[in-house]
Scaffold this active site. Structure first.
Site, PDB file in Angstrom:
ATOM      1  N   TYR A 306       0.858  -1.228  -0.171  1.00 54.40           N
ATOM      2  CA  TYR A 306       0.101  -0.123  -0.228  1.00 54.40           C
ATOM      3  C   TYR A 306       0.932   1.280  -0.024  1.00 54.40           C
ATOM      4  O   TYR A 306       2.170   1.276   0.416  1.00 54.40           O
ATOM      5  CB  TYR A 306      -1.022  -0.053   1.152  1.00 54.40           C
ATOM      6  CG  TYR A 306      -0.274   0.015   2.539  1.00 54.40           C
ATOM      7  CD1 TYR A 306       0.186   0.997   2.998  1.00 54.40           C
ATOM      8  CD2 TYR A 306       0.085  -1.560   3.314  1.00 54.40           C
ATOM      9  CE1 TYR A 306       1.044   1.207   4.308  1.00 54.40           C
ATOM     10  CE2 TYR A 306       0.592  -1.349   4.116  1.00 54.40           C
ATOM     11  CZ  TYR A 306       1.179  -0.401   4.926  1.00 54.40           C
ATOM     12  OH  TYR A 306       1.776  -0.510   6.244  1.00 54.40           O
ATOM     13  N   SER A 319       6.962   0.924  15.129  1.00 56.86           N
ATOM     14  CA  SER A 319       7.203   0.127  13.844  1.00 56.86           C
ATOM     15  C   SER A 319       5.915   0.119  13.026  1.00 56.86           C
ATOM     16  O   SER A 319       6.034  -0.464  11.816  1.00 56.86           O
ATOM     17  CB  SER A 319       7.207  -1.427  14.358  1.00 56.86           C
ATOM     18  OG  SER A 319       6.139  -1.887  14.965  1.00 56.86           O
ATOM     19  N   GLY A 320       4.948   1.101  13.200  1.00 57.56           N
ATOM     20  CA  GLY A 320       3.855   1.225  12.434  1.00 57.56           C
ATOM     21  C   GLY A 320       2.741   0.917  12.602  1.00 57.56           C
ATOM     22  O   GLY A 320       1.646   0.958  11.594  1.00 57.56           O
ATOM     23  N   HIS A 324      -7.015   3.592  12.723  1.00 54.70           N
ATOM     24  CA  HIS A 324      -7.225   4.697  11.635  1.00 54.70           C
ATOM     25  C   HIS A 324      -8.424   4.294  10.873  1.00 54.70           C
ATOM     26  O   HIS A 324      -9.016   3.227  11.082  1.00 54.70           O
ATOM     27  CB  HIS A 324      -5.934   4.972  10.858  1.00 54.70           C
ATOM     28  CG  HIS A 324      -5.546   3.990  10.234  1.00 54.70           C
ATOM     29  ND1 HIS A 324      -6.412   3.333   8.916  1.00 54.70           N
ATOM     30  CD2 HIS A 324      -4.481   3.051  10.169  1.00 54.70           C
ATOM     31  CE1 HIS A 324      -5.669   2.420   8.547  1.00 54.70           C
ATOM     32  NE2 HIS A 324      -4.728   2.071   9.171  1.00 54.70           N
ATOM     33  N   CYS A 342      -2.443  -2.875  11.222  1.00 50.73           N
ATOM     34  CA  CYS A 342      -3.093  -1.728  11.949  1.00 50.73           C
ATOM     35  C   CYS A 342      -4.660  -2.119  12.250  1.00 50.73           C
ATOM     36  O   CYS A 342      -5.350  -3.190  11.603  1.00 50.73           O
ATOM     37  CB  CYS A 342      -3.468  -0.423  10.904  1.00 50.73           C
ATOM     38  SG  CYS A 342      -1.918   0.344  10.818  1.00 50.73           S
TER      39      CYS A 342
END
Length: 403
Positions: A306, A319-320, A324, A342
């Site tokens: 992505y 680390s992300g 959201h 996520c």
């Protein structure tokens, strides 16, 4: 003829011992005269010089050590050590009156004046200068002054350079709270690879707690390769509402409570089970509300999965992992975990969640299909440790720490 005595302070040219400075003050009686009847009065015997040694001497003294003043004879009554800017090193005279030791260290790049007085009202003065440090260490702290944060937010300090003498540094860190919150410092490695020390309460903070953090590091040496600190740091913040989030990977829902009462249940889609795209689990903390950001899978080792702008983003790990808005995944909310790690939700739910969230809110992930707990330094992962495990990470383990 009347007699007078003059008291004055001089600096001796004689060294008491190698590596020390000697201060001397002399009391002298003026010449004697004859009595009216012609009989000479006995001459007054002068008191011995006041001799005081200082452990630091010269114009290129290495900073980072306490100042020690020692009297050769008699007892000290007062000692004052000041720098050219008017700063004063506080200190204390020993029980026997023989030595005075500063509570803090001599600071780098400073001109110091030492003034001592004994119990006979004699005084002496000397000076010394400290050199600039070969290397300077600095810190960054996660909570800006005046902030309001959630009940899980730890105090987190990251150092620019390595800290080898962790005990010496930790002794200069102090957390003060409005309700005597129990907590402990713990040393870990930050995700960046740098040394980091966090202060975590034993349990989540109580809403409404006022917190003050003092980092009295000026003049402290962090050890070989780390350099010296040349300033103090501090911050103050308040604990906001008790708002907690729990994500269940099995039910694909996030439950939000405030003050222990459920306020919302949100359908979500978390990380794809198995492999790198799975979500982290365990107790995490909402680190920062970052809003609309670009998310590029190449920056987190997921190839070309992505590259898009993502709204209402709140960071969970370095680390992300984020929570959201993920409108492209609408069909899977509450049904399947198919994200790249996520926790996604609809635009409407993400907007409301973002508006109510606080940095520092606890965010717990439970259920099957995760890739385990993140490393302690990958965000604020200390809540996955028991209280005893966390206390063991203090360089002063066993010392009570109540704010």
């Amino acid at each position: 003829m009347s007699r007078t005595r003059r008291v004055f302070s001089v600096r001796s040219r004689t060294a008491v011992a190698a590596g020390t400075a000697l201060l001397a003050a002399s009391l002298a009686a003026c010449g004697g005269g004859a009595a009216s009847g012609g009989a000479a009065k006995a001459e007054m015997k002068p008191k011995p010089d006041m001799a005081v040694s200082v452990n630091l001497t010269g114009d290129q003294v290495k900073a980072g050590a306490p100042v020690t003043v020692t009297i050769a004879e008699g007892k000290l009554a007062a000692v004052k050590v000041t720098d050219a800017k008017g700063g004063e090193l506080a200190g204390q005279i020993s029980a026997d009156g023989k030595t005075w030791t500063s509570q803090g260290n001599a600071l780098p790049s400073a001109d110091y004046k030492v003034e001592a007085q004994n119990t006979d009202s004699q005084s002496a003065t000397t000076t010394f200068k400290t050199s600039a440090p070969d290397k300077v260490n600095k810190v960054s702290i996660n909570i800006p002054k005046g902030s309001t944060v959630g009940v899980a937010m730890p105090v987190s300090i990251v150092f620019d350079n390595p800290v080898k003498d962790k005990a010496a540094v930790e002794k200069q860190l102090k957390v003060t709270t409005s309700n005597n919150t129990e907590g402990s410092w713990g040393w870990i490695t930050d995700y960046s690879g740098k040394d980091r020390v966090d202060w975590r309460p034993k349990e989540y903070w109580k809403s409404g707690t006022d917190v003050k953090v003092q980092m009295n590091l000026n003049g402290v040496d962090s050890g070989p390769g780390g350099g010296m600190f040349v300033k103090d740091y501090n911050t103050e913040f308040k604990i906001g509402k008790d708002r907690e989030v729990k994500v269940d990977l099995d039910t694909k829902k996030a439950t939000v409570t405030e003050g222990g009462q459920v306020v919302s249940t949100i359908p979500i889609s978390a990380g794809t089970p198995g492999g790198k795209k799975a979500s982290w689990d365990g107790k995490m903390v909402l680190m920062a509300k970052e809003g609309t950001i670009r998310m590029d899978s190449q920056t987190v080792g997921l190839g070309d999965s992505y590259d898009k702008m993502v709204d209402y983003s709140i960071r969970l790990t370095w680390s992300g992992m984020y929570v959201h808005a993920a409108p492209w995944n609408t069909a899977n909310f509450g049904r399947a975990n198919t994200s790249s790690g996520c926790v996604g939700m609809s635009d409407e739910n993400a907007k409301a969640f973002f508006a109510a969230a606080q940095a520092g809110d606890p965010f717990e992930v439970v259920g099957q299909g995760s890739k385990g707990n993140p490393d302690v330094g990958n965000g604020y992962g200390e809540w996955n440790l028991t209280w005893e495990q966390w206390q063991g990470k203090s360089a002063l383990a066993g010392t009570p720490q109540v704010g």
